[in-house]
Structures are given as C-alpha cells and as structure tokens.
Design an enzyme around this catalytic site. Structure first.
Site, PDB file in Angstrom:
ATOM      1  CB  CYS A  89      -1.080  -0.170   1.167  1.00  0.00           C
ATOM      2  SG  CYS A  89      -2.339   1.137   0.940  1.00  0.00           S
ATOM      3  CG  HIS A 198      -3.298  -3.611   3.514  1.00  0.00           C
ATOM      4  ND1 HIS A 198      -2.305  -3.047   4.341  1.00  0.00           N
ATOM      5  CD2 HIS A 198      -4.184  -2.554   2.739  1.00  0.00           C
ATOM      6  CE1 HIS A 198      -2.380  -1.627   4.013  1.00  0.00           C
ATOM      7  NE2 HIS A 198      -3.492  -1.569   3.140  1.00  0.00           N
ATOM      8  CD  GLU A 200      -0.669  -5.755   5.836  1.00  0.00           C
ATOM      9  OE1 GLU A 200      -0.953  -4.571   5.984  1.00  0.00           O
ATOM     10  OE2 GLU A 200      -0.303  -6.223   4.767  1.00  0.00           O
TER      11      GLU A 200
END
Length: 229
Positions: A89, A198, A200
C-alpha cells in the site's frame, strides 16, 4: 531469512505487518525506525518491508517525503545491491517514489477512498487460485507510460492482478481504475516487490481470512529462488 519492518510517522499497518510475519508466519522480524539508517545486520538474503499507512501525512504526494528519510537511503542502497524489499500500500507508493519500482500510484478513478475485500490473482502461476485480500487506499491506481508499461508486461513483472471470485480479470473486478487491473509488480531484477492489497490483514483464522499467508509464501518462494549462496 530476517525481515525488517520500517516505521514512518503516519504508518498505521506496521504492527499488523510485524505480528503477521512473527506470529502467523514464524519469521524473525525487527522493527526499523525511519530516522535510523543502520541495517548492517541485514544481508541481501533478508527482506525489508515498507508497511501501509500515511507516511508523513501523505504531504506533497503519497510516499514523496518518506523517500528522503535516513532509513530509506539505506533501503535504496540495500535494494540496489540485490537485497529483497517489499512495499504494501503506502509502501508500494514509497517504492515508486524512490525509483525502486517503475510507474506511479494515482488517485482512485472514483476519487474516493476504497476499503473492502477484493480478489487478486498471481499472474505468473497458471494453477493459482484467486485470493481474497483487503484493500484500503485512496491512491492505488497504478499508471506507467506506454513504453514502461509494455516493458513491465513483456518482462512478466506484474505479480498480481485484480480479478473476480472465479479468477476472471475484467473491468468489473477493478476496484480503483488501475491500468490492466494491476495490483502488484516487481522490478526487472526480481528483488523488489510492491502491492496495494494488504496480505498482513488476512493471515489469521481469527480474522476470518488466511489467504494472505499464500501471498507471503509465494513471496518467500520467489526470494528463496534468488538467494545468494
């Protein structure tokens, strides 16, 4: 392999990244402060991660100021020596601003911040299944000049494209107007990676989604292939 996660003022996904790498993927992780510059303990077989957020408040342009931080000078030198770097990002935006990846990230086509789950597809693996990964950005529309884009496509530097749940890459599955549905790319040398989604945020069953683990496992596999003996 060791991971270093750079923390800028305005980073808000650094803890998510640290936790996913350390606890969900069982990797060695070190937090790196933006004002520091010492990464001598990292070898070119390790990986530096630039997390998501709003580094330096996104003043001027997303990632434009972070590119000049002391830590980023070391990261740029590290990447130029063959070290592995991942930007997610805002981290992707910083990599483009730093010249470590080609192209730029522009404002979303709808001029609105987009936060939702999307599907992405590994374009370099014909057997890969679509992965549901969250996005959260206002400037995620990848753009590159026609000649640069042609080189990216010809060199197979696109690592992920937005798609639908069935794996179809089409206009309807493009969340931000990005060129050619591009969600992530790598550099020509194959040691620097950037993506807007994302992973994660999708690595733990408690979150209801573990598709992000496959993203990291793919990355680890690519890195392993480029390990310098």
């Amino acid at each position: 392999m060791k991971f270093g996660v750079v923390i800028f003022p305005g980073s808000n996904c650094d803890r998510d990244m640290l936790d996913a790498l350390q606890h969900d993927l069982q990797q060695e992780v070190v937090a790196l402060w933006h004002k520091d510059s010492d990464i001598a303990s990292f070898t070119t077989n390790d990986c530096i991660v630039l997390p998501g957020g709003f580094s330096y408040g996104d003043y001027l342009r997303c990632g434009a100021i972070a590119r000049f931080s002391p830590m980023m000078q070391s990261v740029i030198a590290f990447a130029n020596k063959g070290g592995k770097v991942l930007g997610v990002c805002n981290g992707f935006q910083i990599l483009c601003e730093s010249g470590l990846l080609p192209g730029v990230l522009l404002a979303n086509a709808n001029q609105q911040f987009v936060c939702k789950n999307v599907y992405i597809k590994n374009t370099n693996d014909a057997s890969a299944t679509p992965l549901m990964i969250p996005i959260a950005h206002g400037e995620g529309r990848f753009y590159a000049a026609p000649d640069v884009l042609a080189a990216i496509e010809a060199n197979h530097q696109v690592i992920y494209r937005y798609c639908d749940a069935a794996g179809n890459v089409n206009e309807q599955s493009n969340p931000n107007g990005t060129t050619n549905n591009i969600a992530g790319i790598k550099n020509a040398q194959g040691n620097v990676f950037g993506m807007m989604p994302h992973p994660e945020r999708a690595c733990n069953a408690a979150l209801g989604n573990q598709d992000g683990v496959q993203v990291f496992e793919t990355l680890l596999g690519v890195i392993a292939q480029n390990i310098i003996a």
